[in-house]
Design a protein around this motif. Sequence first.
Motif, PDB file in Angstrom:
ATOM      1  N   MET A 379       0.980  -1.127  -0.042  1.00 46.32           N
ATOM      2  CA  MET A 379      -0.044   0.250   0.013  1.00 46.32           C
ATOM      3  C   MET A 379       0.807   1.089  -0.017  1.00 46.32           C
ATOM      4  O   MET A 379       0.241   2.374  -0.301  1.00 46.32           O
ATOM      5  CB  MET A 379      -0.758  -0.114   1.067  1.00 46.32           C
ATOM      6  CG  MET A 379      -1.909   0.934   1.209  1.00 46.32           C
ATOM      7  SD  MET A 379      -3.016   0.931  -0.168  1.00 46.32           S
ATOM      8  CE  MET A 379      -3.939   2.364   0.126  1.00 46.32           C
ATOM      9  N   LEU A 382       0.753   3.933  -2.869  1.00 46.79           N
ATOM     10  CA  LEU A 382      -0.225   4.688  -2.810  1.00 46.79           C
ATOM     11  C   LEU A 382      -0.005   5.894  -1.713  1.00 46.79           C
ATOM     12  O   LEU A 382      -0.532   7.061  -2.100  1.00 46.79           O
ATOM     13  CB  LEU A 382      -1.483   4.144  -2.644  1.00 46.79           C
ATOM     14  CG  LEU A 382      -1.862   3.001  -3.926  1.00 46.79           C
ATOM     15  CD1 LEU A 382      -3.363   2.543  -3.596  1.00 46.79           C
ATOM     16  CD2 LEU A 382      -2.090   3.953  -5.372  1.00 46.79           C
TER      17      LEU A 382
ATOM     18  N   THR B  59      -8.403   6.815  -2.269  1.00 53.19           N
ATOM     19  CA  THR B  59      -7.097   5.830  -2.370  1.00 53.19           C
ATOM     20  C   THR B  59      -6.911   4.788  -1.778  1.00 53.19           C
ATOM     21  O   THR B  59      -6.667   3.707  -2.004  1.00 53.19           O
ATOM     22  CB  THR B  59      -5.865   7.036  -2.183  1.00 53.19           C
ATOM     23  OG1 THR B  59      -5.821   8.091  -2.937  1.00 53.19           O
ATOM     24  CG2 THR B  59      -4.740   6.330  -2.229  1.00 53.19           C
ATOM     25  N   THR B  60      -7.694   4.814  -0.394  1.00 52.06           N
ATOM     26  CA  THR B  60      -7.632   3.599   0.354  1.00 52.06           C
ATOM     27  C   THR B  60      -8.411   2.731  -0.530  1.00 52.06           C
ATOM     28  O   THR B  60      -8.168   1.489  -0.387  1.00 52.06           O
ATOM     29  CB  THR B  60      -8.522   4.265   1.723  1.00 52.06           C
ATOM     30  OG1 THR B  60      -7.660   4.839   2.613  1.00 52.06           O
ATOM     31  CG2 THR B  60      -8.474   2.809   2.741  1.00 52.06           C
ATOM     32  N   LEU B  62      -9.064   2.141  -3.519  1.00 56.37           N
ATOM     33  CA  LEU B  62      -8.255   1.571  -4.553  1.00 56.37           C
ATOM     34  C   LEU B  62      -7.222   0.671  -4.138  1.00 56.37           C
ATOM     35  O   LEU B  62      -7.280  -0.452  -4.657  1.00 56.37           O
ATOM     36  CB  LEU B  62      -7.406   3.062  -5.435  1.00 56.37           C
ATOM     37  CG  LEU B  62      -6.898   2.360  -6.686  1.00 56.37           C
ATOM     38  CD1 LEU B  62      -8.054   2.446  -7.732  1.00 56.37           C
ATOM     39  CD2 LEU B  62      -5.594   3.449  -7.144  1.00 56.37           C
ATOM     40  N   GLY B  63      -6.662   0.927  -3.052  1.00 61.57           N
ATOM     41  CA  GLY B  63      -5.559   0.157  -2.495  1.00 61.57           C
ATOM     42  C   GLY B  63      -6.291  -1.230  -1.989  1.00 61.57           C
ATOM     43  O   GLY B  63      -5.685  -2.391  -2.305  1.00 61.57           O
ATOM     44  N   PHE B 101      -0.875  -1.319 -12.407  1.00 60.49           N
ATOM     45  CA  PHE B 101      -1.060  -0.042 -11.899  1.00 60.49           C
ATOM     46  C   PHE B 101      -0.308   1.063 -12.536  1.00 60.49           C
ATOM     47  O   PHE B 101       0.600   1.043 -13.089  1.00 60.49           O
ATOM     48  CB  PHE B 101      -0.281  -0.343 -10.608  1.00 60.49           C
ATOM     49  CG  PHE B 101      -1.037  -1.073  -9.394  1.00 60.49           C
ATOM     50  CD1 PHE B 101      -1.898  -0.774  -8.678  1.00 60.49           C
ATOM     51  CD2 PHE B 101      -0.516  -2.545  -9.518  1.00 60.49           C
ATOM     52  CE1 PHE B 101      -2.627  -1.581  -7.862  1.00 60.49           C
ATOM     53  CE2 PHE B 101      -1.157  -3.403  -8.860  1.00 60.49           C
ATOM     54  CZ  PHE B 101      -2.195  -2.871  -7.692  1.00 60.49           C
ATOM     55  N   PHE B 103       0.376   5.045 -11.285  1.00 57.33           N
ATOM     56  CA  PHE B 103       0.683   6.087  -9.959  1.00 57.33           C
ATOM     57  C   PHE B 103       0.501   7.486 -10.352  1.00 57.33           C
ATOM     58  O   PHE B 103       1.093   8.042 -11.530  1.00 57.33           O
ATOM     59  CB  PHE B 103       1.737   5.516  -9.043  1.00 57.33           C
ATOM     60  CG  PHE B 103       1.534   4.175  -8.729  1.00 57.33           C
ATOM     61  CD1 PHE B 103       0.744   3.651  -7.639  1.00 57.33           C
ATOM     62  CD2 PHE B 103       2.421   3.290  -9.331  1.00 57.33           C
ATOM     63  CE1 PHE B 103       0.725   2.205  -7.548  1.00 57.33           C
ATOM     64  CE2 PHE B 103       2.477   1.969  -9.104  1.00 57.33           C
ATOM     65  CZ  PHE B 103       1.448   1.392  -8.092  1.00 57.33           C
ATOM     66  N   GLN B 107       6.264   6.332  -9.872  1.00 57.45           N
ATOM     67  CA  GLN B 107       6.855   5.187  -9.235  1.00 57.45           C
ATOM     68  C   GLN B 107       7.840   4.303 -10.268  1.00 57.45           C
ATOM     69  O   GLN B 107       7.463   3.137 -10.247  1.00 57.45           O
ATOM     70  CB  GLN B 107       5.742   4.403  -8.392  1.00 57.45           C
ATOM     71  CG  GLN B 107       4.991   4.951  -7.486  1.00 57.45           C
ATOM     72  CD  GLN B 107       5.559   5.080  -6.282  1.00 57.45           C
ATOM     73  OE1 GLN B 107       6.873   4.879  -6.072  1.00 57.45           O
ATOM     74  NE2 GLN B 107       4.812   5.320  -5.289  1.00 57.45           N
ATOM     75  N   ASP B 178      -4.239   5.721  -9.855  1.00 61.74           N
ATOM     76  CA  ASP B 178      -4.385   6.621  -8.907  1.00 61.74           C
ATOM     77  C   ASP B 178      -4.027   8.049  -9.590  1.00 61.74           C
ATOM     78  O   ASP B 178      -2.754   8.135  -9.471  1.00 61.74           O
ATOM     79  CB  ASP B 178      -3.598   6.109  -7.955  1.00 61.74           C
ATOM     80  CG  ASP B 178      -3.606   6.833  -6.432  1.00 61.74           C
ATOM     81  OD1 ASP B 178      -4.706   7.592  -6.453  1.00 61.74           O
ATOM     82  OD2 ASP B 178      -2.668   7.232  -5.812  1.00 61.74           O
TER      83      ASP B 178
END
Lengths: 828, 242
Positions: A379, A382, B59-60, B62-63, B101, B103, B107, B178
Amino acid sequence: MAAAKKLMSVRRDWRERDVRVVLAALIIAVATVATIALFASQLQRTLVSSASSFLAADRQLEAENGRPIPDAWLQEAADQGLKTGRMVEFSTMVFGDENFQLVSVKAVSNEYPLRGDIEIQRNPTGTRELVNQGPGPGEVWINPRLLRLLDLEVGESLEVGNLNLTVSGLLIREPDGGFRLSALAPRVMMHVDDVAATGVIQEGSRVEYVYLFAGDEAALESYYQWLEPRLEPSHEWAGVRDGETFSRSLERAERFLLLGGSLAVLLAAVAVAVASRQYALSQRDTVALLKTLGLSGAGIGGLYLKRLALWGVTGIVGGLLVAMPLYWLLIHMLSQVLERPVEFQLDPSALVPALLTALVSLFAFAYPPVRRLRNVPAMRVLRSQPGETGREALPDMIIAIVAVFGLVWMYAGELALVVSLLGGLALLLGALGLVGWLLVATLRKVRGGGNAWRLALVGLYRHRRASLSQIAVFAMTLMLAATLILVRTSLLTDWQAQLPDDAPNHFLINIAPEAVEDVDSFWQERGQPLDKLYPMVRGRLTELNGQPVKETVSKDENVNALNRELNLTWMSALPDDNEIVEGAWFGENQKEGVSVEAELAGKLGLSLGDELTFTIGSEKVTEAVTSIRTVQWDSMKPNFYMAFPPEGGLTEMPATWITSFYLPKDKKDALNEFSRQFPTVSVLEIDHVIERIQEIVRQVTQAIEAILALILAAALVVMAAVVSATLQDRQREGALLRTLGGRQRLLVRSTMLEFALLGGFAGVLGVVAAEAAVWALQFRMFEGTFQWHWHVVLPIPIVSAVVLALFGRWQLRPVLSVSPMLLLRRLE
Amino acid sequence: MNQMTNVNPDSQSPMLRVDNLTHRVSVETDTLTILQGVTLEINRGESVAIVGRSGSGKTTLLGLLAGLDTPSEGTVELDGSVISKLSEDERAKLRAHRVGFVFQSFQLLPALTALENVMLPLELAGMASPEKRARELLERVGLGERLTHTPRQLSGGEQQRVAIARAFASEPLILFADEPTGNLDNRTGQAVSDLLMALNREQGTTLVMVTHDEHLAARCNRQFHIEAGVLSEPEAAQEMAH
């Protein structure tokens, strides 16, 4: 797997700062430990061979019974690959043209000396030269004093018994001019093959046969195994380490080297721990991403384990590559000091500690934080996640501490050292907790402002976690360095105190009771007063509590004192440098009892009240042990294993008197007059021995200084590593401050102040912990007395404050030279 | 293009099914509820936007949908597997083969070149010759000339294009994004979202995107709003979807 492989390549790793620090720490650790171990092992060999020259061999076998040893014994030694030599020592009268003189003769074989050199002069005005063989048959070398006593010239002949020998040289120094009591009168050295022709040695003559052995340690040991059952009580087997004066200095030097090596191990561990933790922190984003891309925890563990292994190999290879030239340099230095070539020898066993250090540092210190990487939540890609708490790292820390102290223990072989260092570190951590609490409590109240001091204090508070861990590492590093400095200082002071410039360098032995007063006034008149005079009776310890002593003492204990006559004395007052450890010194009118030297008492297993029987001539004296005392064997004063009270057991025995005194070089001629006036008194000249000891101390001191410098360099690297760990944060902060309008000067001053405060704190803590560790070490390892050394350690906090302030200034460089915008973007 | 091999045999079942998802975190002495009873279904090939203000819990969510984290309550079923019941390693394996993914902060691994960054997930998924595929994708996103550049040498838009290439490299069934344009200026953002949508269409990937960019959200088949941890689907969007 090109990309994944690239992720693991050392070359790529090297581009990452934290990896560079880990690798540098490993390389330095391996280099320091390997250099010290190699050098220590070489130094030991060199010192033993220097010291061996005190025996003119590695081992001596002395036969005090006046009979040569069987030829088969020498043959066996030769068969085992040992070099051998022979000497015969006896006292006799020699005659010049008109005069005669009692001399001490040493007749030597061609092989003498097996170790060391003889210093001679071909004539009284000639230069001194070193030779490695004694006089040939028909020749004789004599003490220069004897030349004057006998009114002889070089080239004239000297009559020894029935034989006339030509004086072909003056004997200045013999390599084994030790304290043997037979070496009393002026020395005459001749060839052993001439002895029979002199006719001096008759049945019952007092003569000592001495045999010299040299070779490698294993062969010597195996020969001794063969020899031991054949030895008689009158045979004495002596090695370099058997209670000779300098052997204590040597042991201490060795311990110092081991301590130095141990500290290098600790420093390395600290550096690796700091850098790899930093590395692990920096890897968390990568790990989270790899997890997001589907790599399993085991896969991540494997990836980093491989990487650690690569580091290990790089660290070991790199460290050894650095160690070799360093070792070569030290060897070169040593050979300069010794003024003779020293072999560049690679003892493979000396490399083991270096390899172990690398492995333990890696797997006990670097692996745990890296292993915890597998727990980084995916996690994190993110959203940043809370960092690890100290609690997770605690078991790892305990394992690491146990591992590294195990390593130090294995390395130094001294539990006392490990415990002392552990104690010092514990004290340090305790003090650090307190400082941390104080820091948080007091700095919380400081508010920021335009003032450099305030900014510095606010900075300390803002970075309190980093500040505390930096203080911890600096303090630990400084403690280790300070410990070494302190031990070195006290070691050198002890040595100097032990052998002051006016240390007694002559003994007078065999003074008849009625001559004592005249002898005393003879030297008094010449301004060279004698130290205390002691009566001396020669006797053997034969029974312990009524049992023959050889039966009661364990065979494992090789007690030389039982193999020869002991010097017994009586005295009313305890000598200043003796100390009672058990029982009580003789009371005022006490006439019974005996006081025994502590080490011998330990070997014989004596306790108070045990009855000792001495055989003196044909008499037997029995006394109970009333006290046990320590003796300073290296004080260069007469020392005694056994002391009786005045008018005690020895009163009726035939005694002579002994004393020591200092005689400067320029007054040595007075000895001639003395010998003429008191022909029966023996003069033992040990001025050369003292000079040799001082020379060895000088050599060892140099080596110690070199190793100290190496360790201090390692400490500096550790500190640089720690400072650079927060480099990015600090730079980002500096750039921000500048963006927000902070002036450069303010930034520089507050940063330097902040670091100086860090350094100062750490310095004070480190020094206090070092004093504690040295206090503990002193008792067990170096047998000195403890005292505070503020004058020695006071500069340490100051130096560390200054060095850190400069580090801080150095960190700011890019912040000051680049536009803040650019820097912020670069640090993104 | 062997996308079909990864597809669940029951291709009519939803790609993602979320049932009564609740997520709480403890903050010092308190417990905060970030998500509250979220339920939704996303069909194969759909593109879905989750829109909400900062701190709304998107975002939480999505995670949790992507299996990067596990919920306090409720289940997430991705392509037939209940990922909230899988172990971390099982979820990693699932991600390697079926999930991609993109971001907000790209990343990319700074030490690797653009090509190597795209190759990495292919290698992790065990593909034999990942380089060819990685090249093709980078050419497709218009970076055929920049293969050997490291992220530092690329602009933000270029970095995000590398990230998109990487995301599509392993031909995922579902792609989570995201705020893919959050760090980019309008024009670059537009170009990147064009690319994302185009690749999504070409590969038939299911797309789940968190954004506060209304234009981007409008280009998706469905939109969800999230506020204070509660998810809702506006009626109009629902009608469009059905």
